[in-house]
Write an enzyme that holds these catalytic residues in place. Structure first.
Site, PDB file in Angstrom:
ATOM      1  N   SER A 253       0.856  -1.191   0.000  1.00 26.47           N
ATOM      2  CA  SER A 253       0.000   0.000   0.000  1.00 26.47           C
ATOM      3  C   SER A 253       0.886   1.233   0.000  1.00 26.47           C
ATOM      4  O   SER A 253       2.043   1.181   0.450  1.00 26.47           O
ATOM      5  CB  SER A 253      -0.889   0.015   1.259  1.00 26.47           C
ATOM      6  OG  SER A 253      -1.517   1.267   1.428  1.00 26.47           O
TER       7      SER A 253
ATOM      8  N   TYR B 282      -1.904  -0.793  10.333  1.00 25.39           N
ATOM      9  CA  TYR B 282      -1.972  -1.125   8.910  1.00 25.39           C
ATOM     10  C   TYR B 282      -0.714  -0.631   8.199  1.00 25.39           C
ATOM     11  O   TYR B 282      -0.079  -1.362   7.426  1.00 25.39           O
ATOM     12  CB  TYR B 282      -3.219  -0.486   8.305  1.00 25.39           C
ATOM     13  CG  TYR B 282      -3.385  -0.695   6.826  1.00 25.39           C
ATOM     14  CD1 TYR B 282      -3.980  -1.849   6.329  1.00 25.39           C
ATOM     15  CD2 TYR B 282      -2.964   0.280   5.911  1.00 25.39           C
ATOM     16  CE1 TYR B 282      -4.146  -2.038   4.966  1.00 25.39           C
ATOM     17  CE2 TYR B 282      -3.121   0.097   4.554  1.00 25.39           C
ATOM     18  CZ  TYR B 282      -3.714  -1.058   4.081  1.00 25.39           C
ATOM     19  OH  TYR B 282      -3.864  -1.242   2.732  1.00 25.39           O
TER      20      TYR B 282
END
Length: 256
Positions: A146, A159
């Site tokens: 990501s 995350y």
């Protein structure tokens, strides 16, 4: 002479988190390029729907329900693919989740759940499938990271930590396994239209902030992940390893 190197005929791929969203699109894209595809997720109905679409393309599909954080189930899933299809040539590590907690509010349970789902599962599948790939002398692994692993965002510290670790894990595995004929790369998406982002992107203020940070001026469409994924697992990327390709509309180059 060159374009056939993008084709994946006779290859067997395994995609985690393949039932929907960012996992589903590359799974179908790999099939369109000629691969047979094993689909791993927790929801049987989602897997069967994706399998149906892949079979309609004339390719084999192997839907397998498994908890990607449990070693025994990971080993069982890879074993089932090898028994059914004979080999595992391609691994797309996509399974993941997020809990958008501010750092001061993160609980131990949230930390463990995100770490296991995002990072542990990717390592388990890479390790187990990597052993098979080593025996074959060939393998292609793509870890779905990501932009949060590269730049700091306002929420989602756990995350972000998993995705930064995944980018570094990609480099280390590439370094260790290149001698076995295994290429390891990553893809770092920004915002794409998925079931998980649908509610967030429905907020015009939130969407406006995202678009303002994106030089191309929009969020991504899932089919725009297919080309990068197919490239990285195809012979066209034989000399590419240890890299993370950010498919982000330019977000990670944004300057203030």
């Amino acid at each position: 002479m060159y374009l056939p190197s993008f084709q994946l005929g006779q290859k067997v791929a395994l995609v985690t988190g393949a039932g929907r969203g960012i996992g589903k699109a590359p799974a179908i894209g790999l099939a369109e390029a000629g691969a047979d595809v094993a689909l791993i997720a927790r929801t049987q109905n989602d897997l069967e729907q994706v399998a149906k679409e892949i079979r309609a393309l004339g390719r084999q599909a192997y839907p397998i329900v498994a908890d990607v954080t449990v070693r025994e189930q990971v080993e069982g899933a890879v074993r089932q693919v090898v028994e059914s299809a004979g080999r595992v040539d391609i691994l797309i590590n996509n399974a993941g989740m997020n809990i958008r907690s501010q750092a001061l509010a993160v609980t131990d349970e949230e930390w463990d759940q995100i770490m296991q789902t995002n990072l542990k599962s990717a390592f388990l599948f890479a390790q187990v499938a990597g052993r098979q790939m080593k025996e074959q002398g060939y393998g292609r692994i793509v870890n779905i990271a990501s932009v949060a692993g590269q730049v700091a965002l306002r929420t989602g510290v756990v995350y972000a930590a998993t995705k930064a670790a995944m980018i570094q894990m990609t480099k280390v595995l590439a370094l260790e396994w290149g001698k076995y004929g295994i290429n390891v790369n990553g893809i770092g998406p920004w915002y794409f239209k998925t079931p998980l982002t649908e509610k967030l992107l429905a907020d015009p203020v939130y969407l406006g902030e995202i678009v303002a940070r994106t030089p191309l001026g929009r969020v991504g469409e899932l089919e725009e992940l297919v080309g990068p994924a197919v490239f990285l697992v195809s012979d066209a990327a034989n000399y590419v390893t240890g890299q993370t390709l950010f498919v982000d509309g330019g977000m990670t180059i944004y300057g203030f």
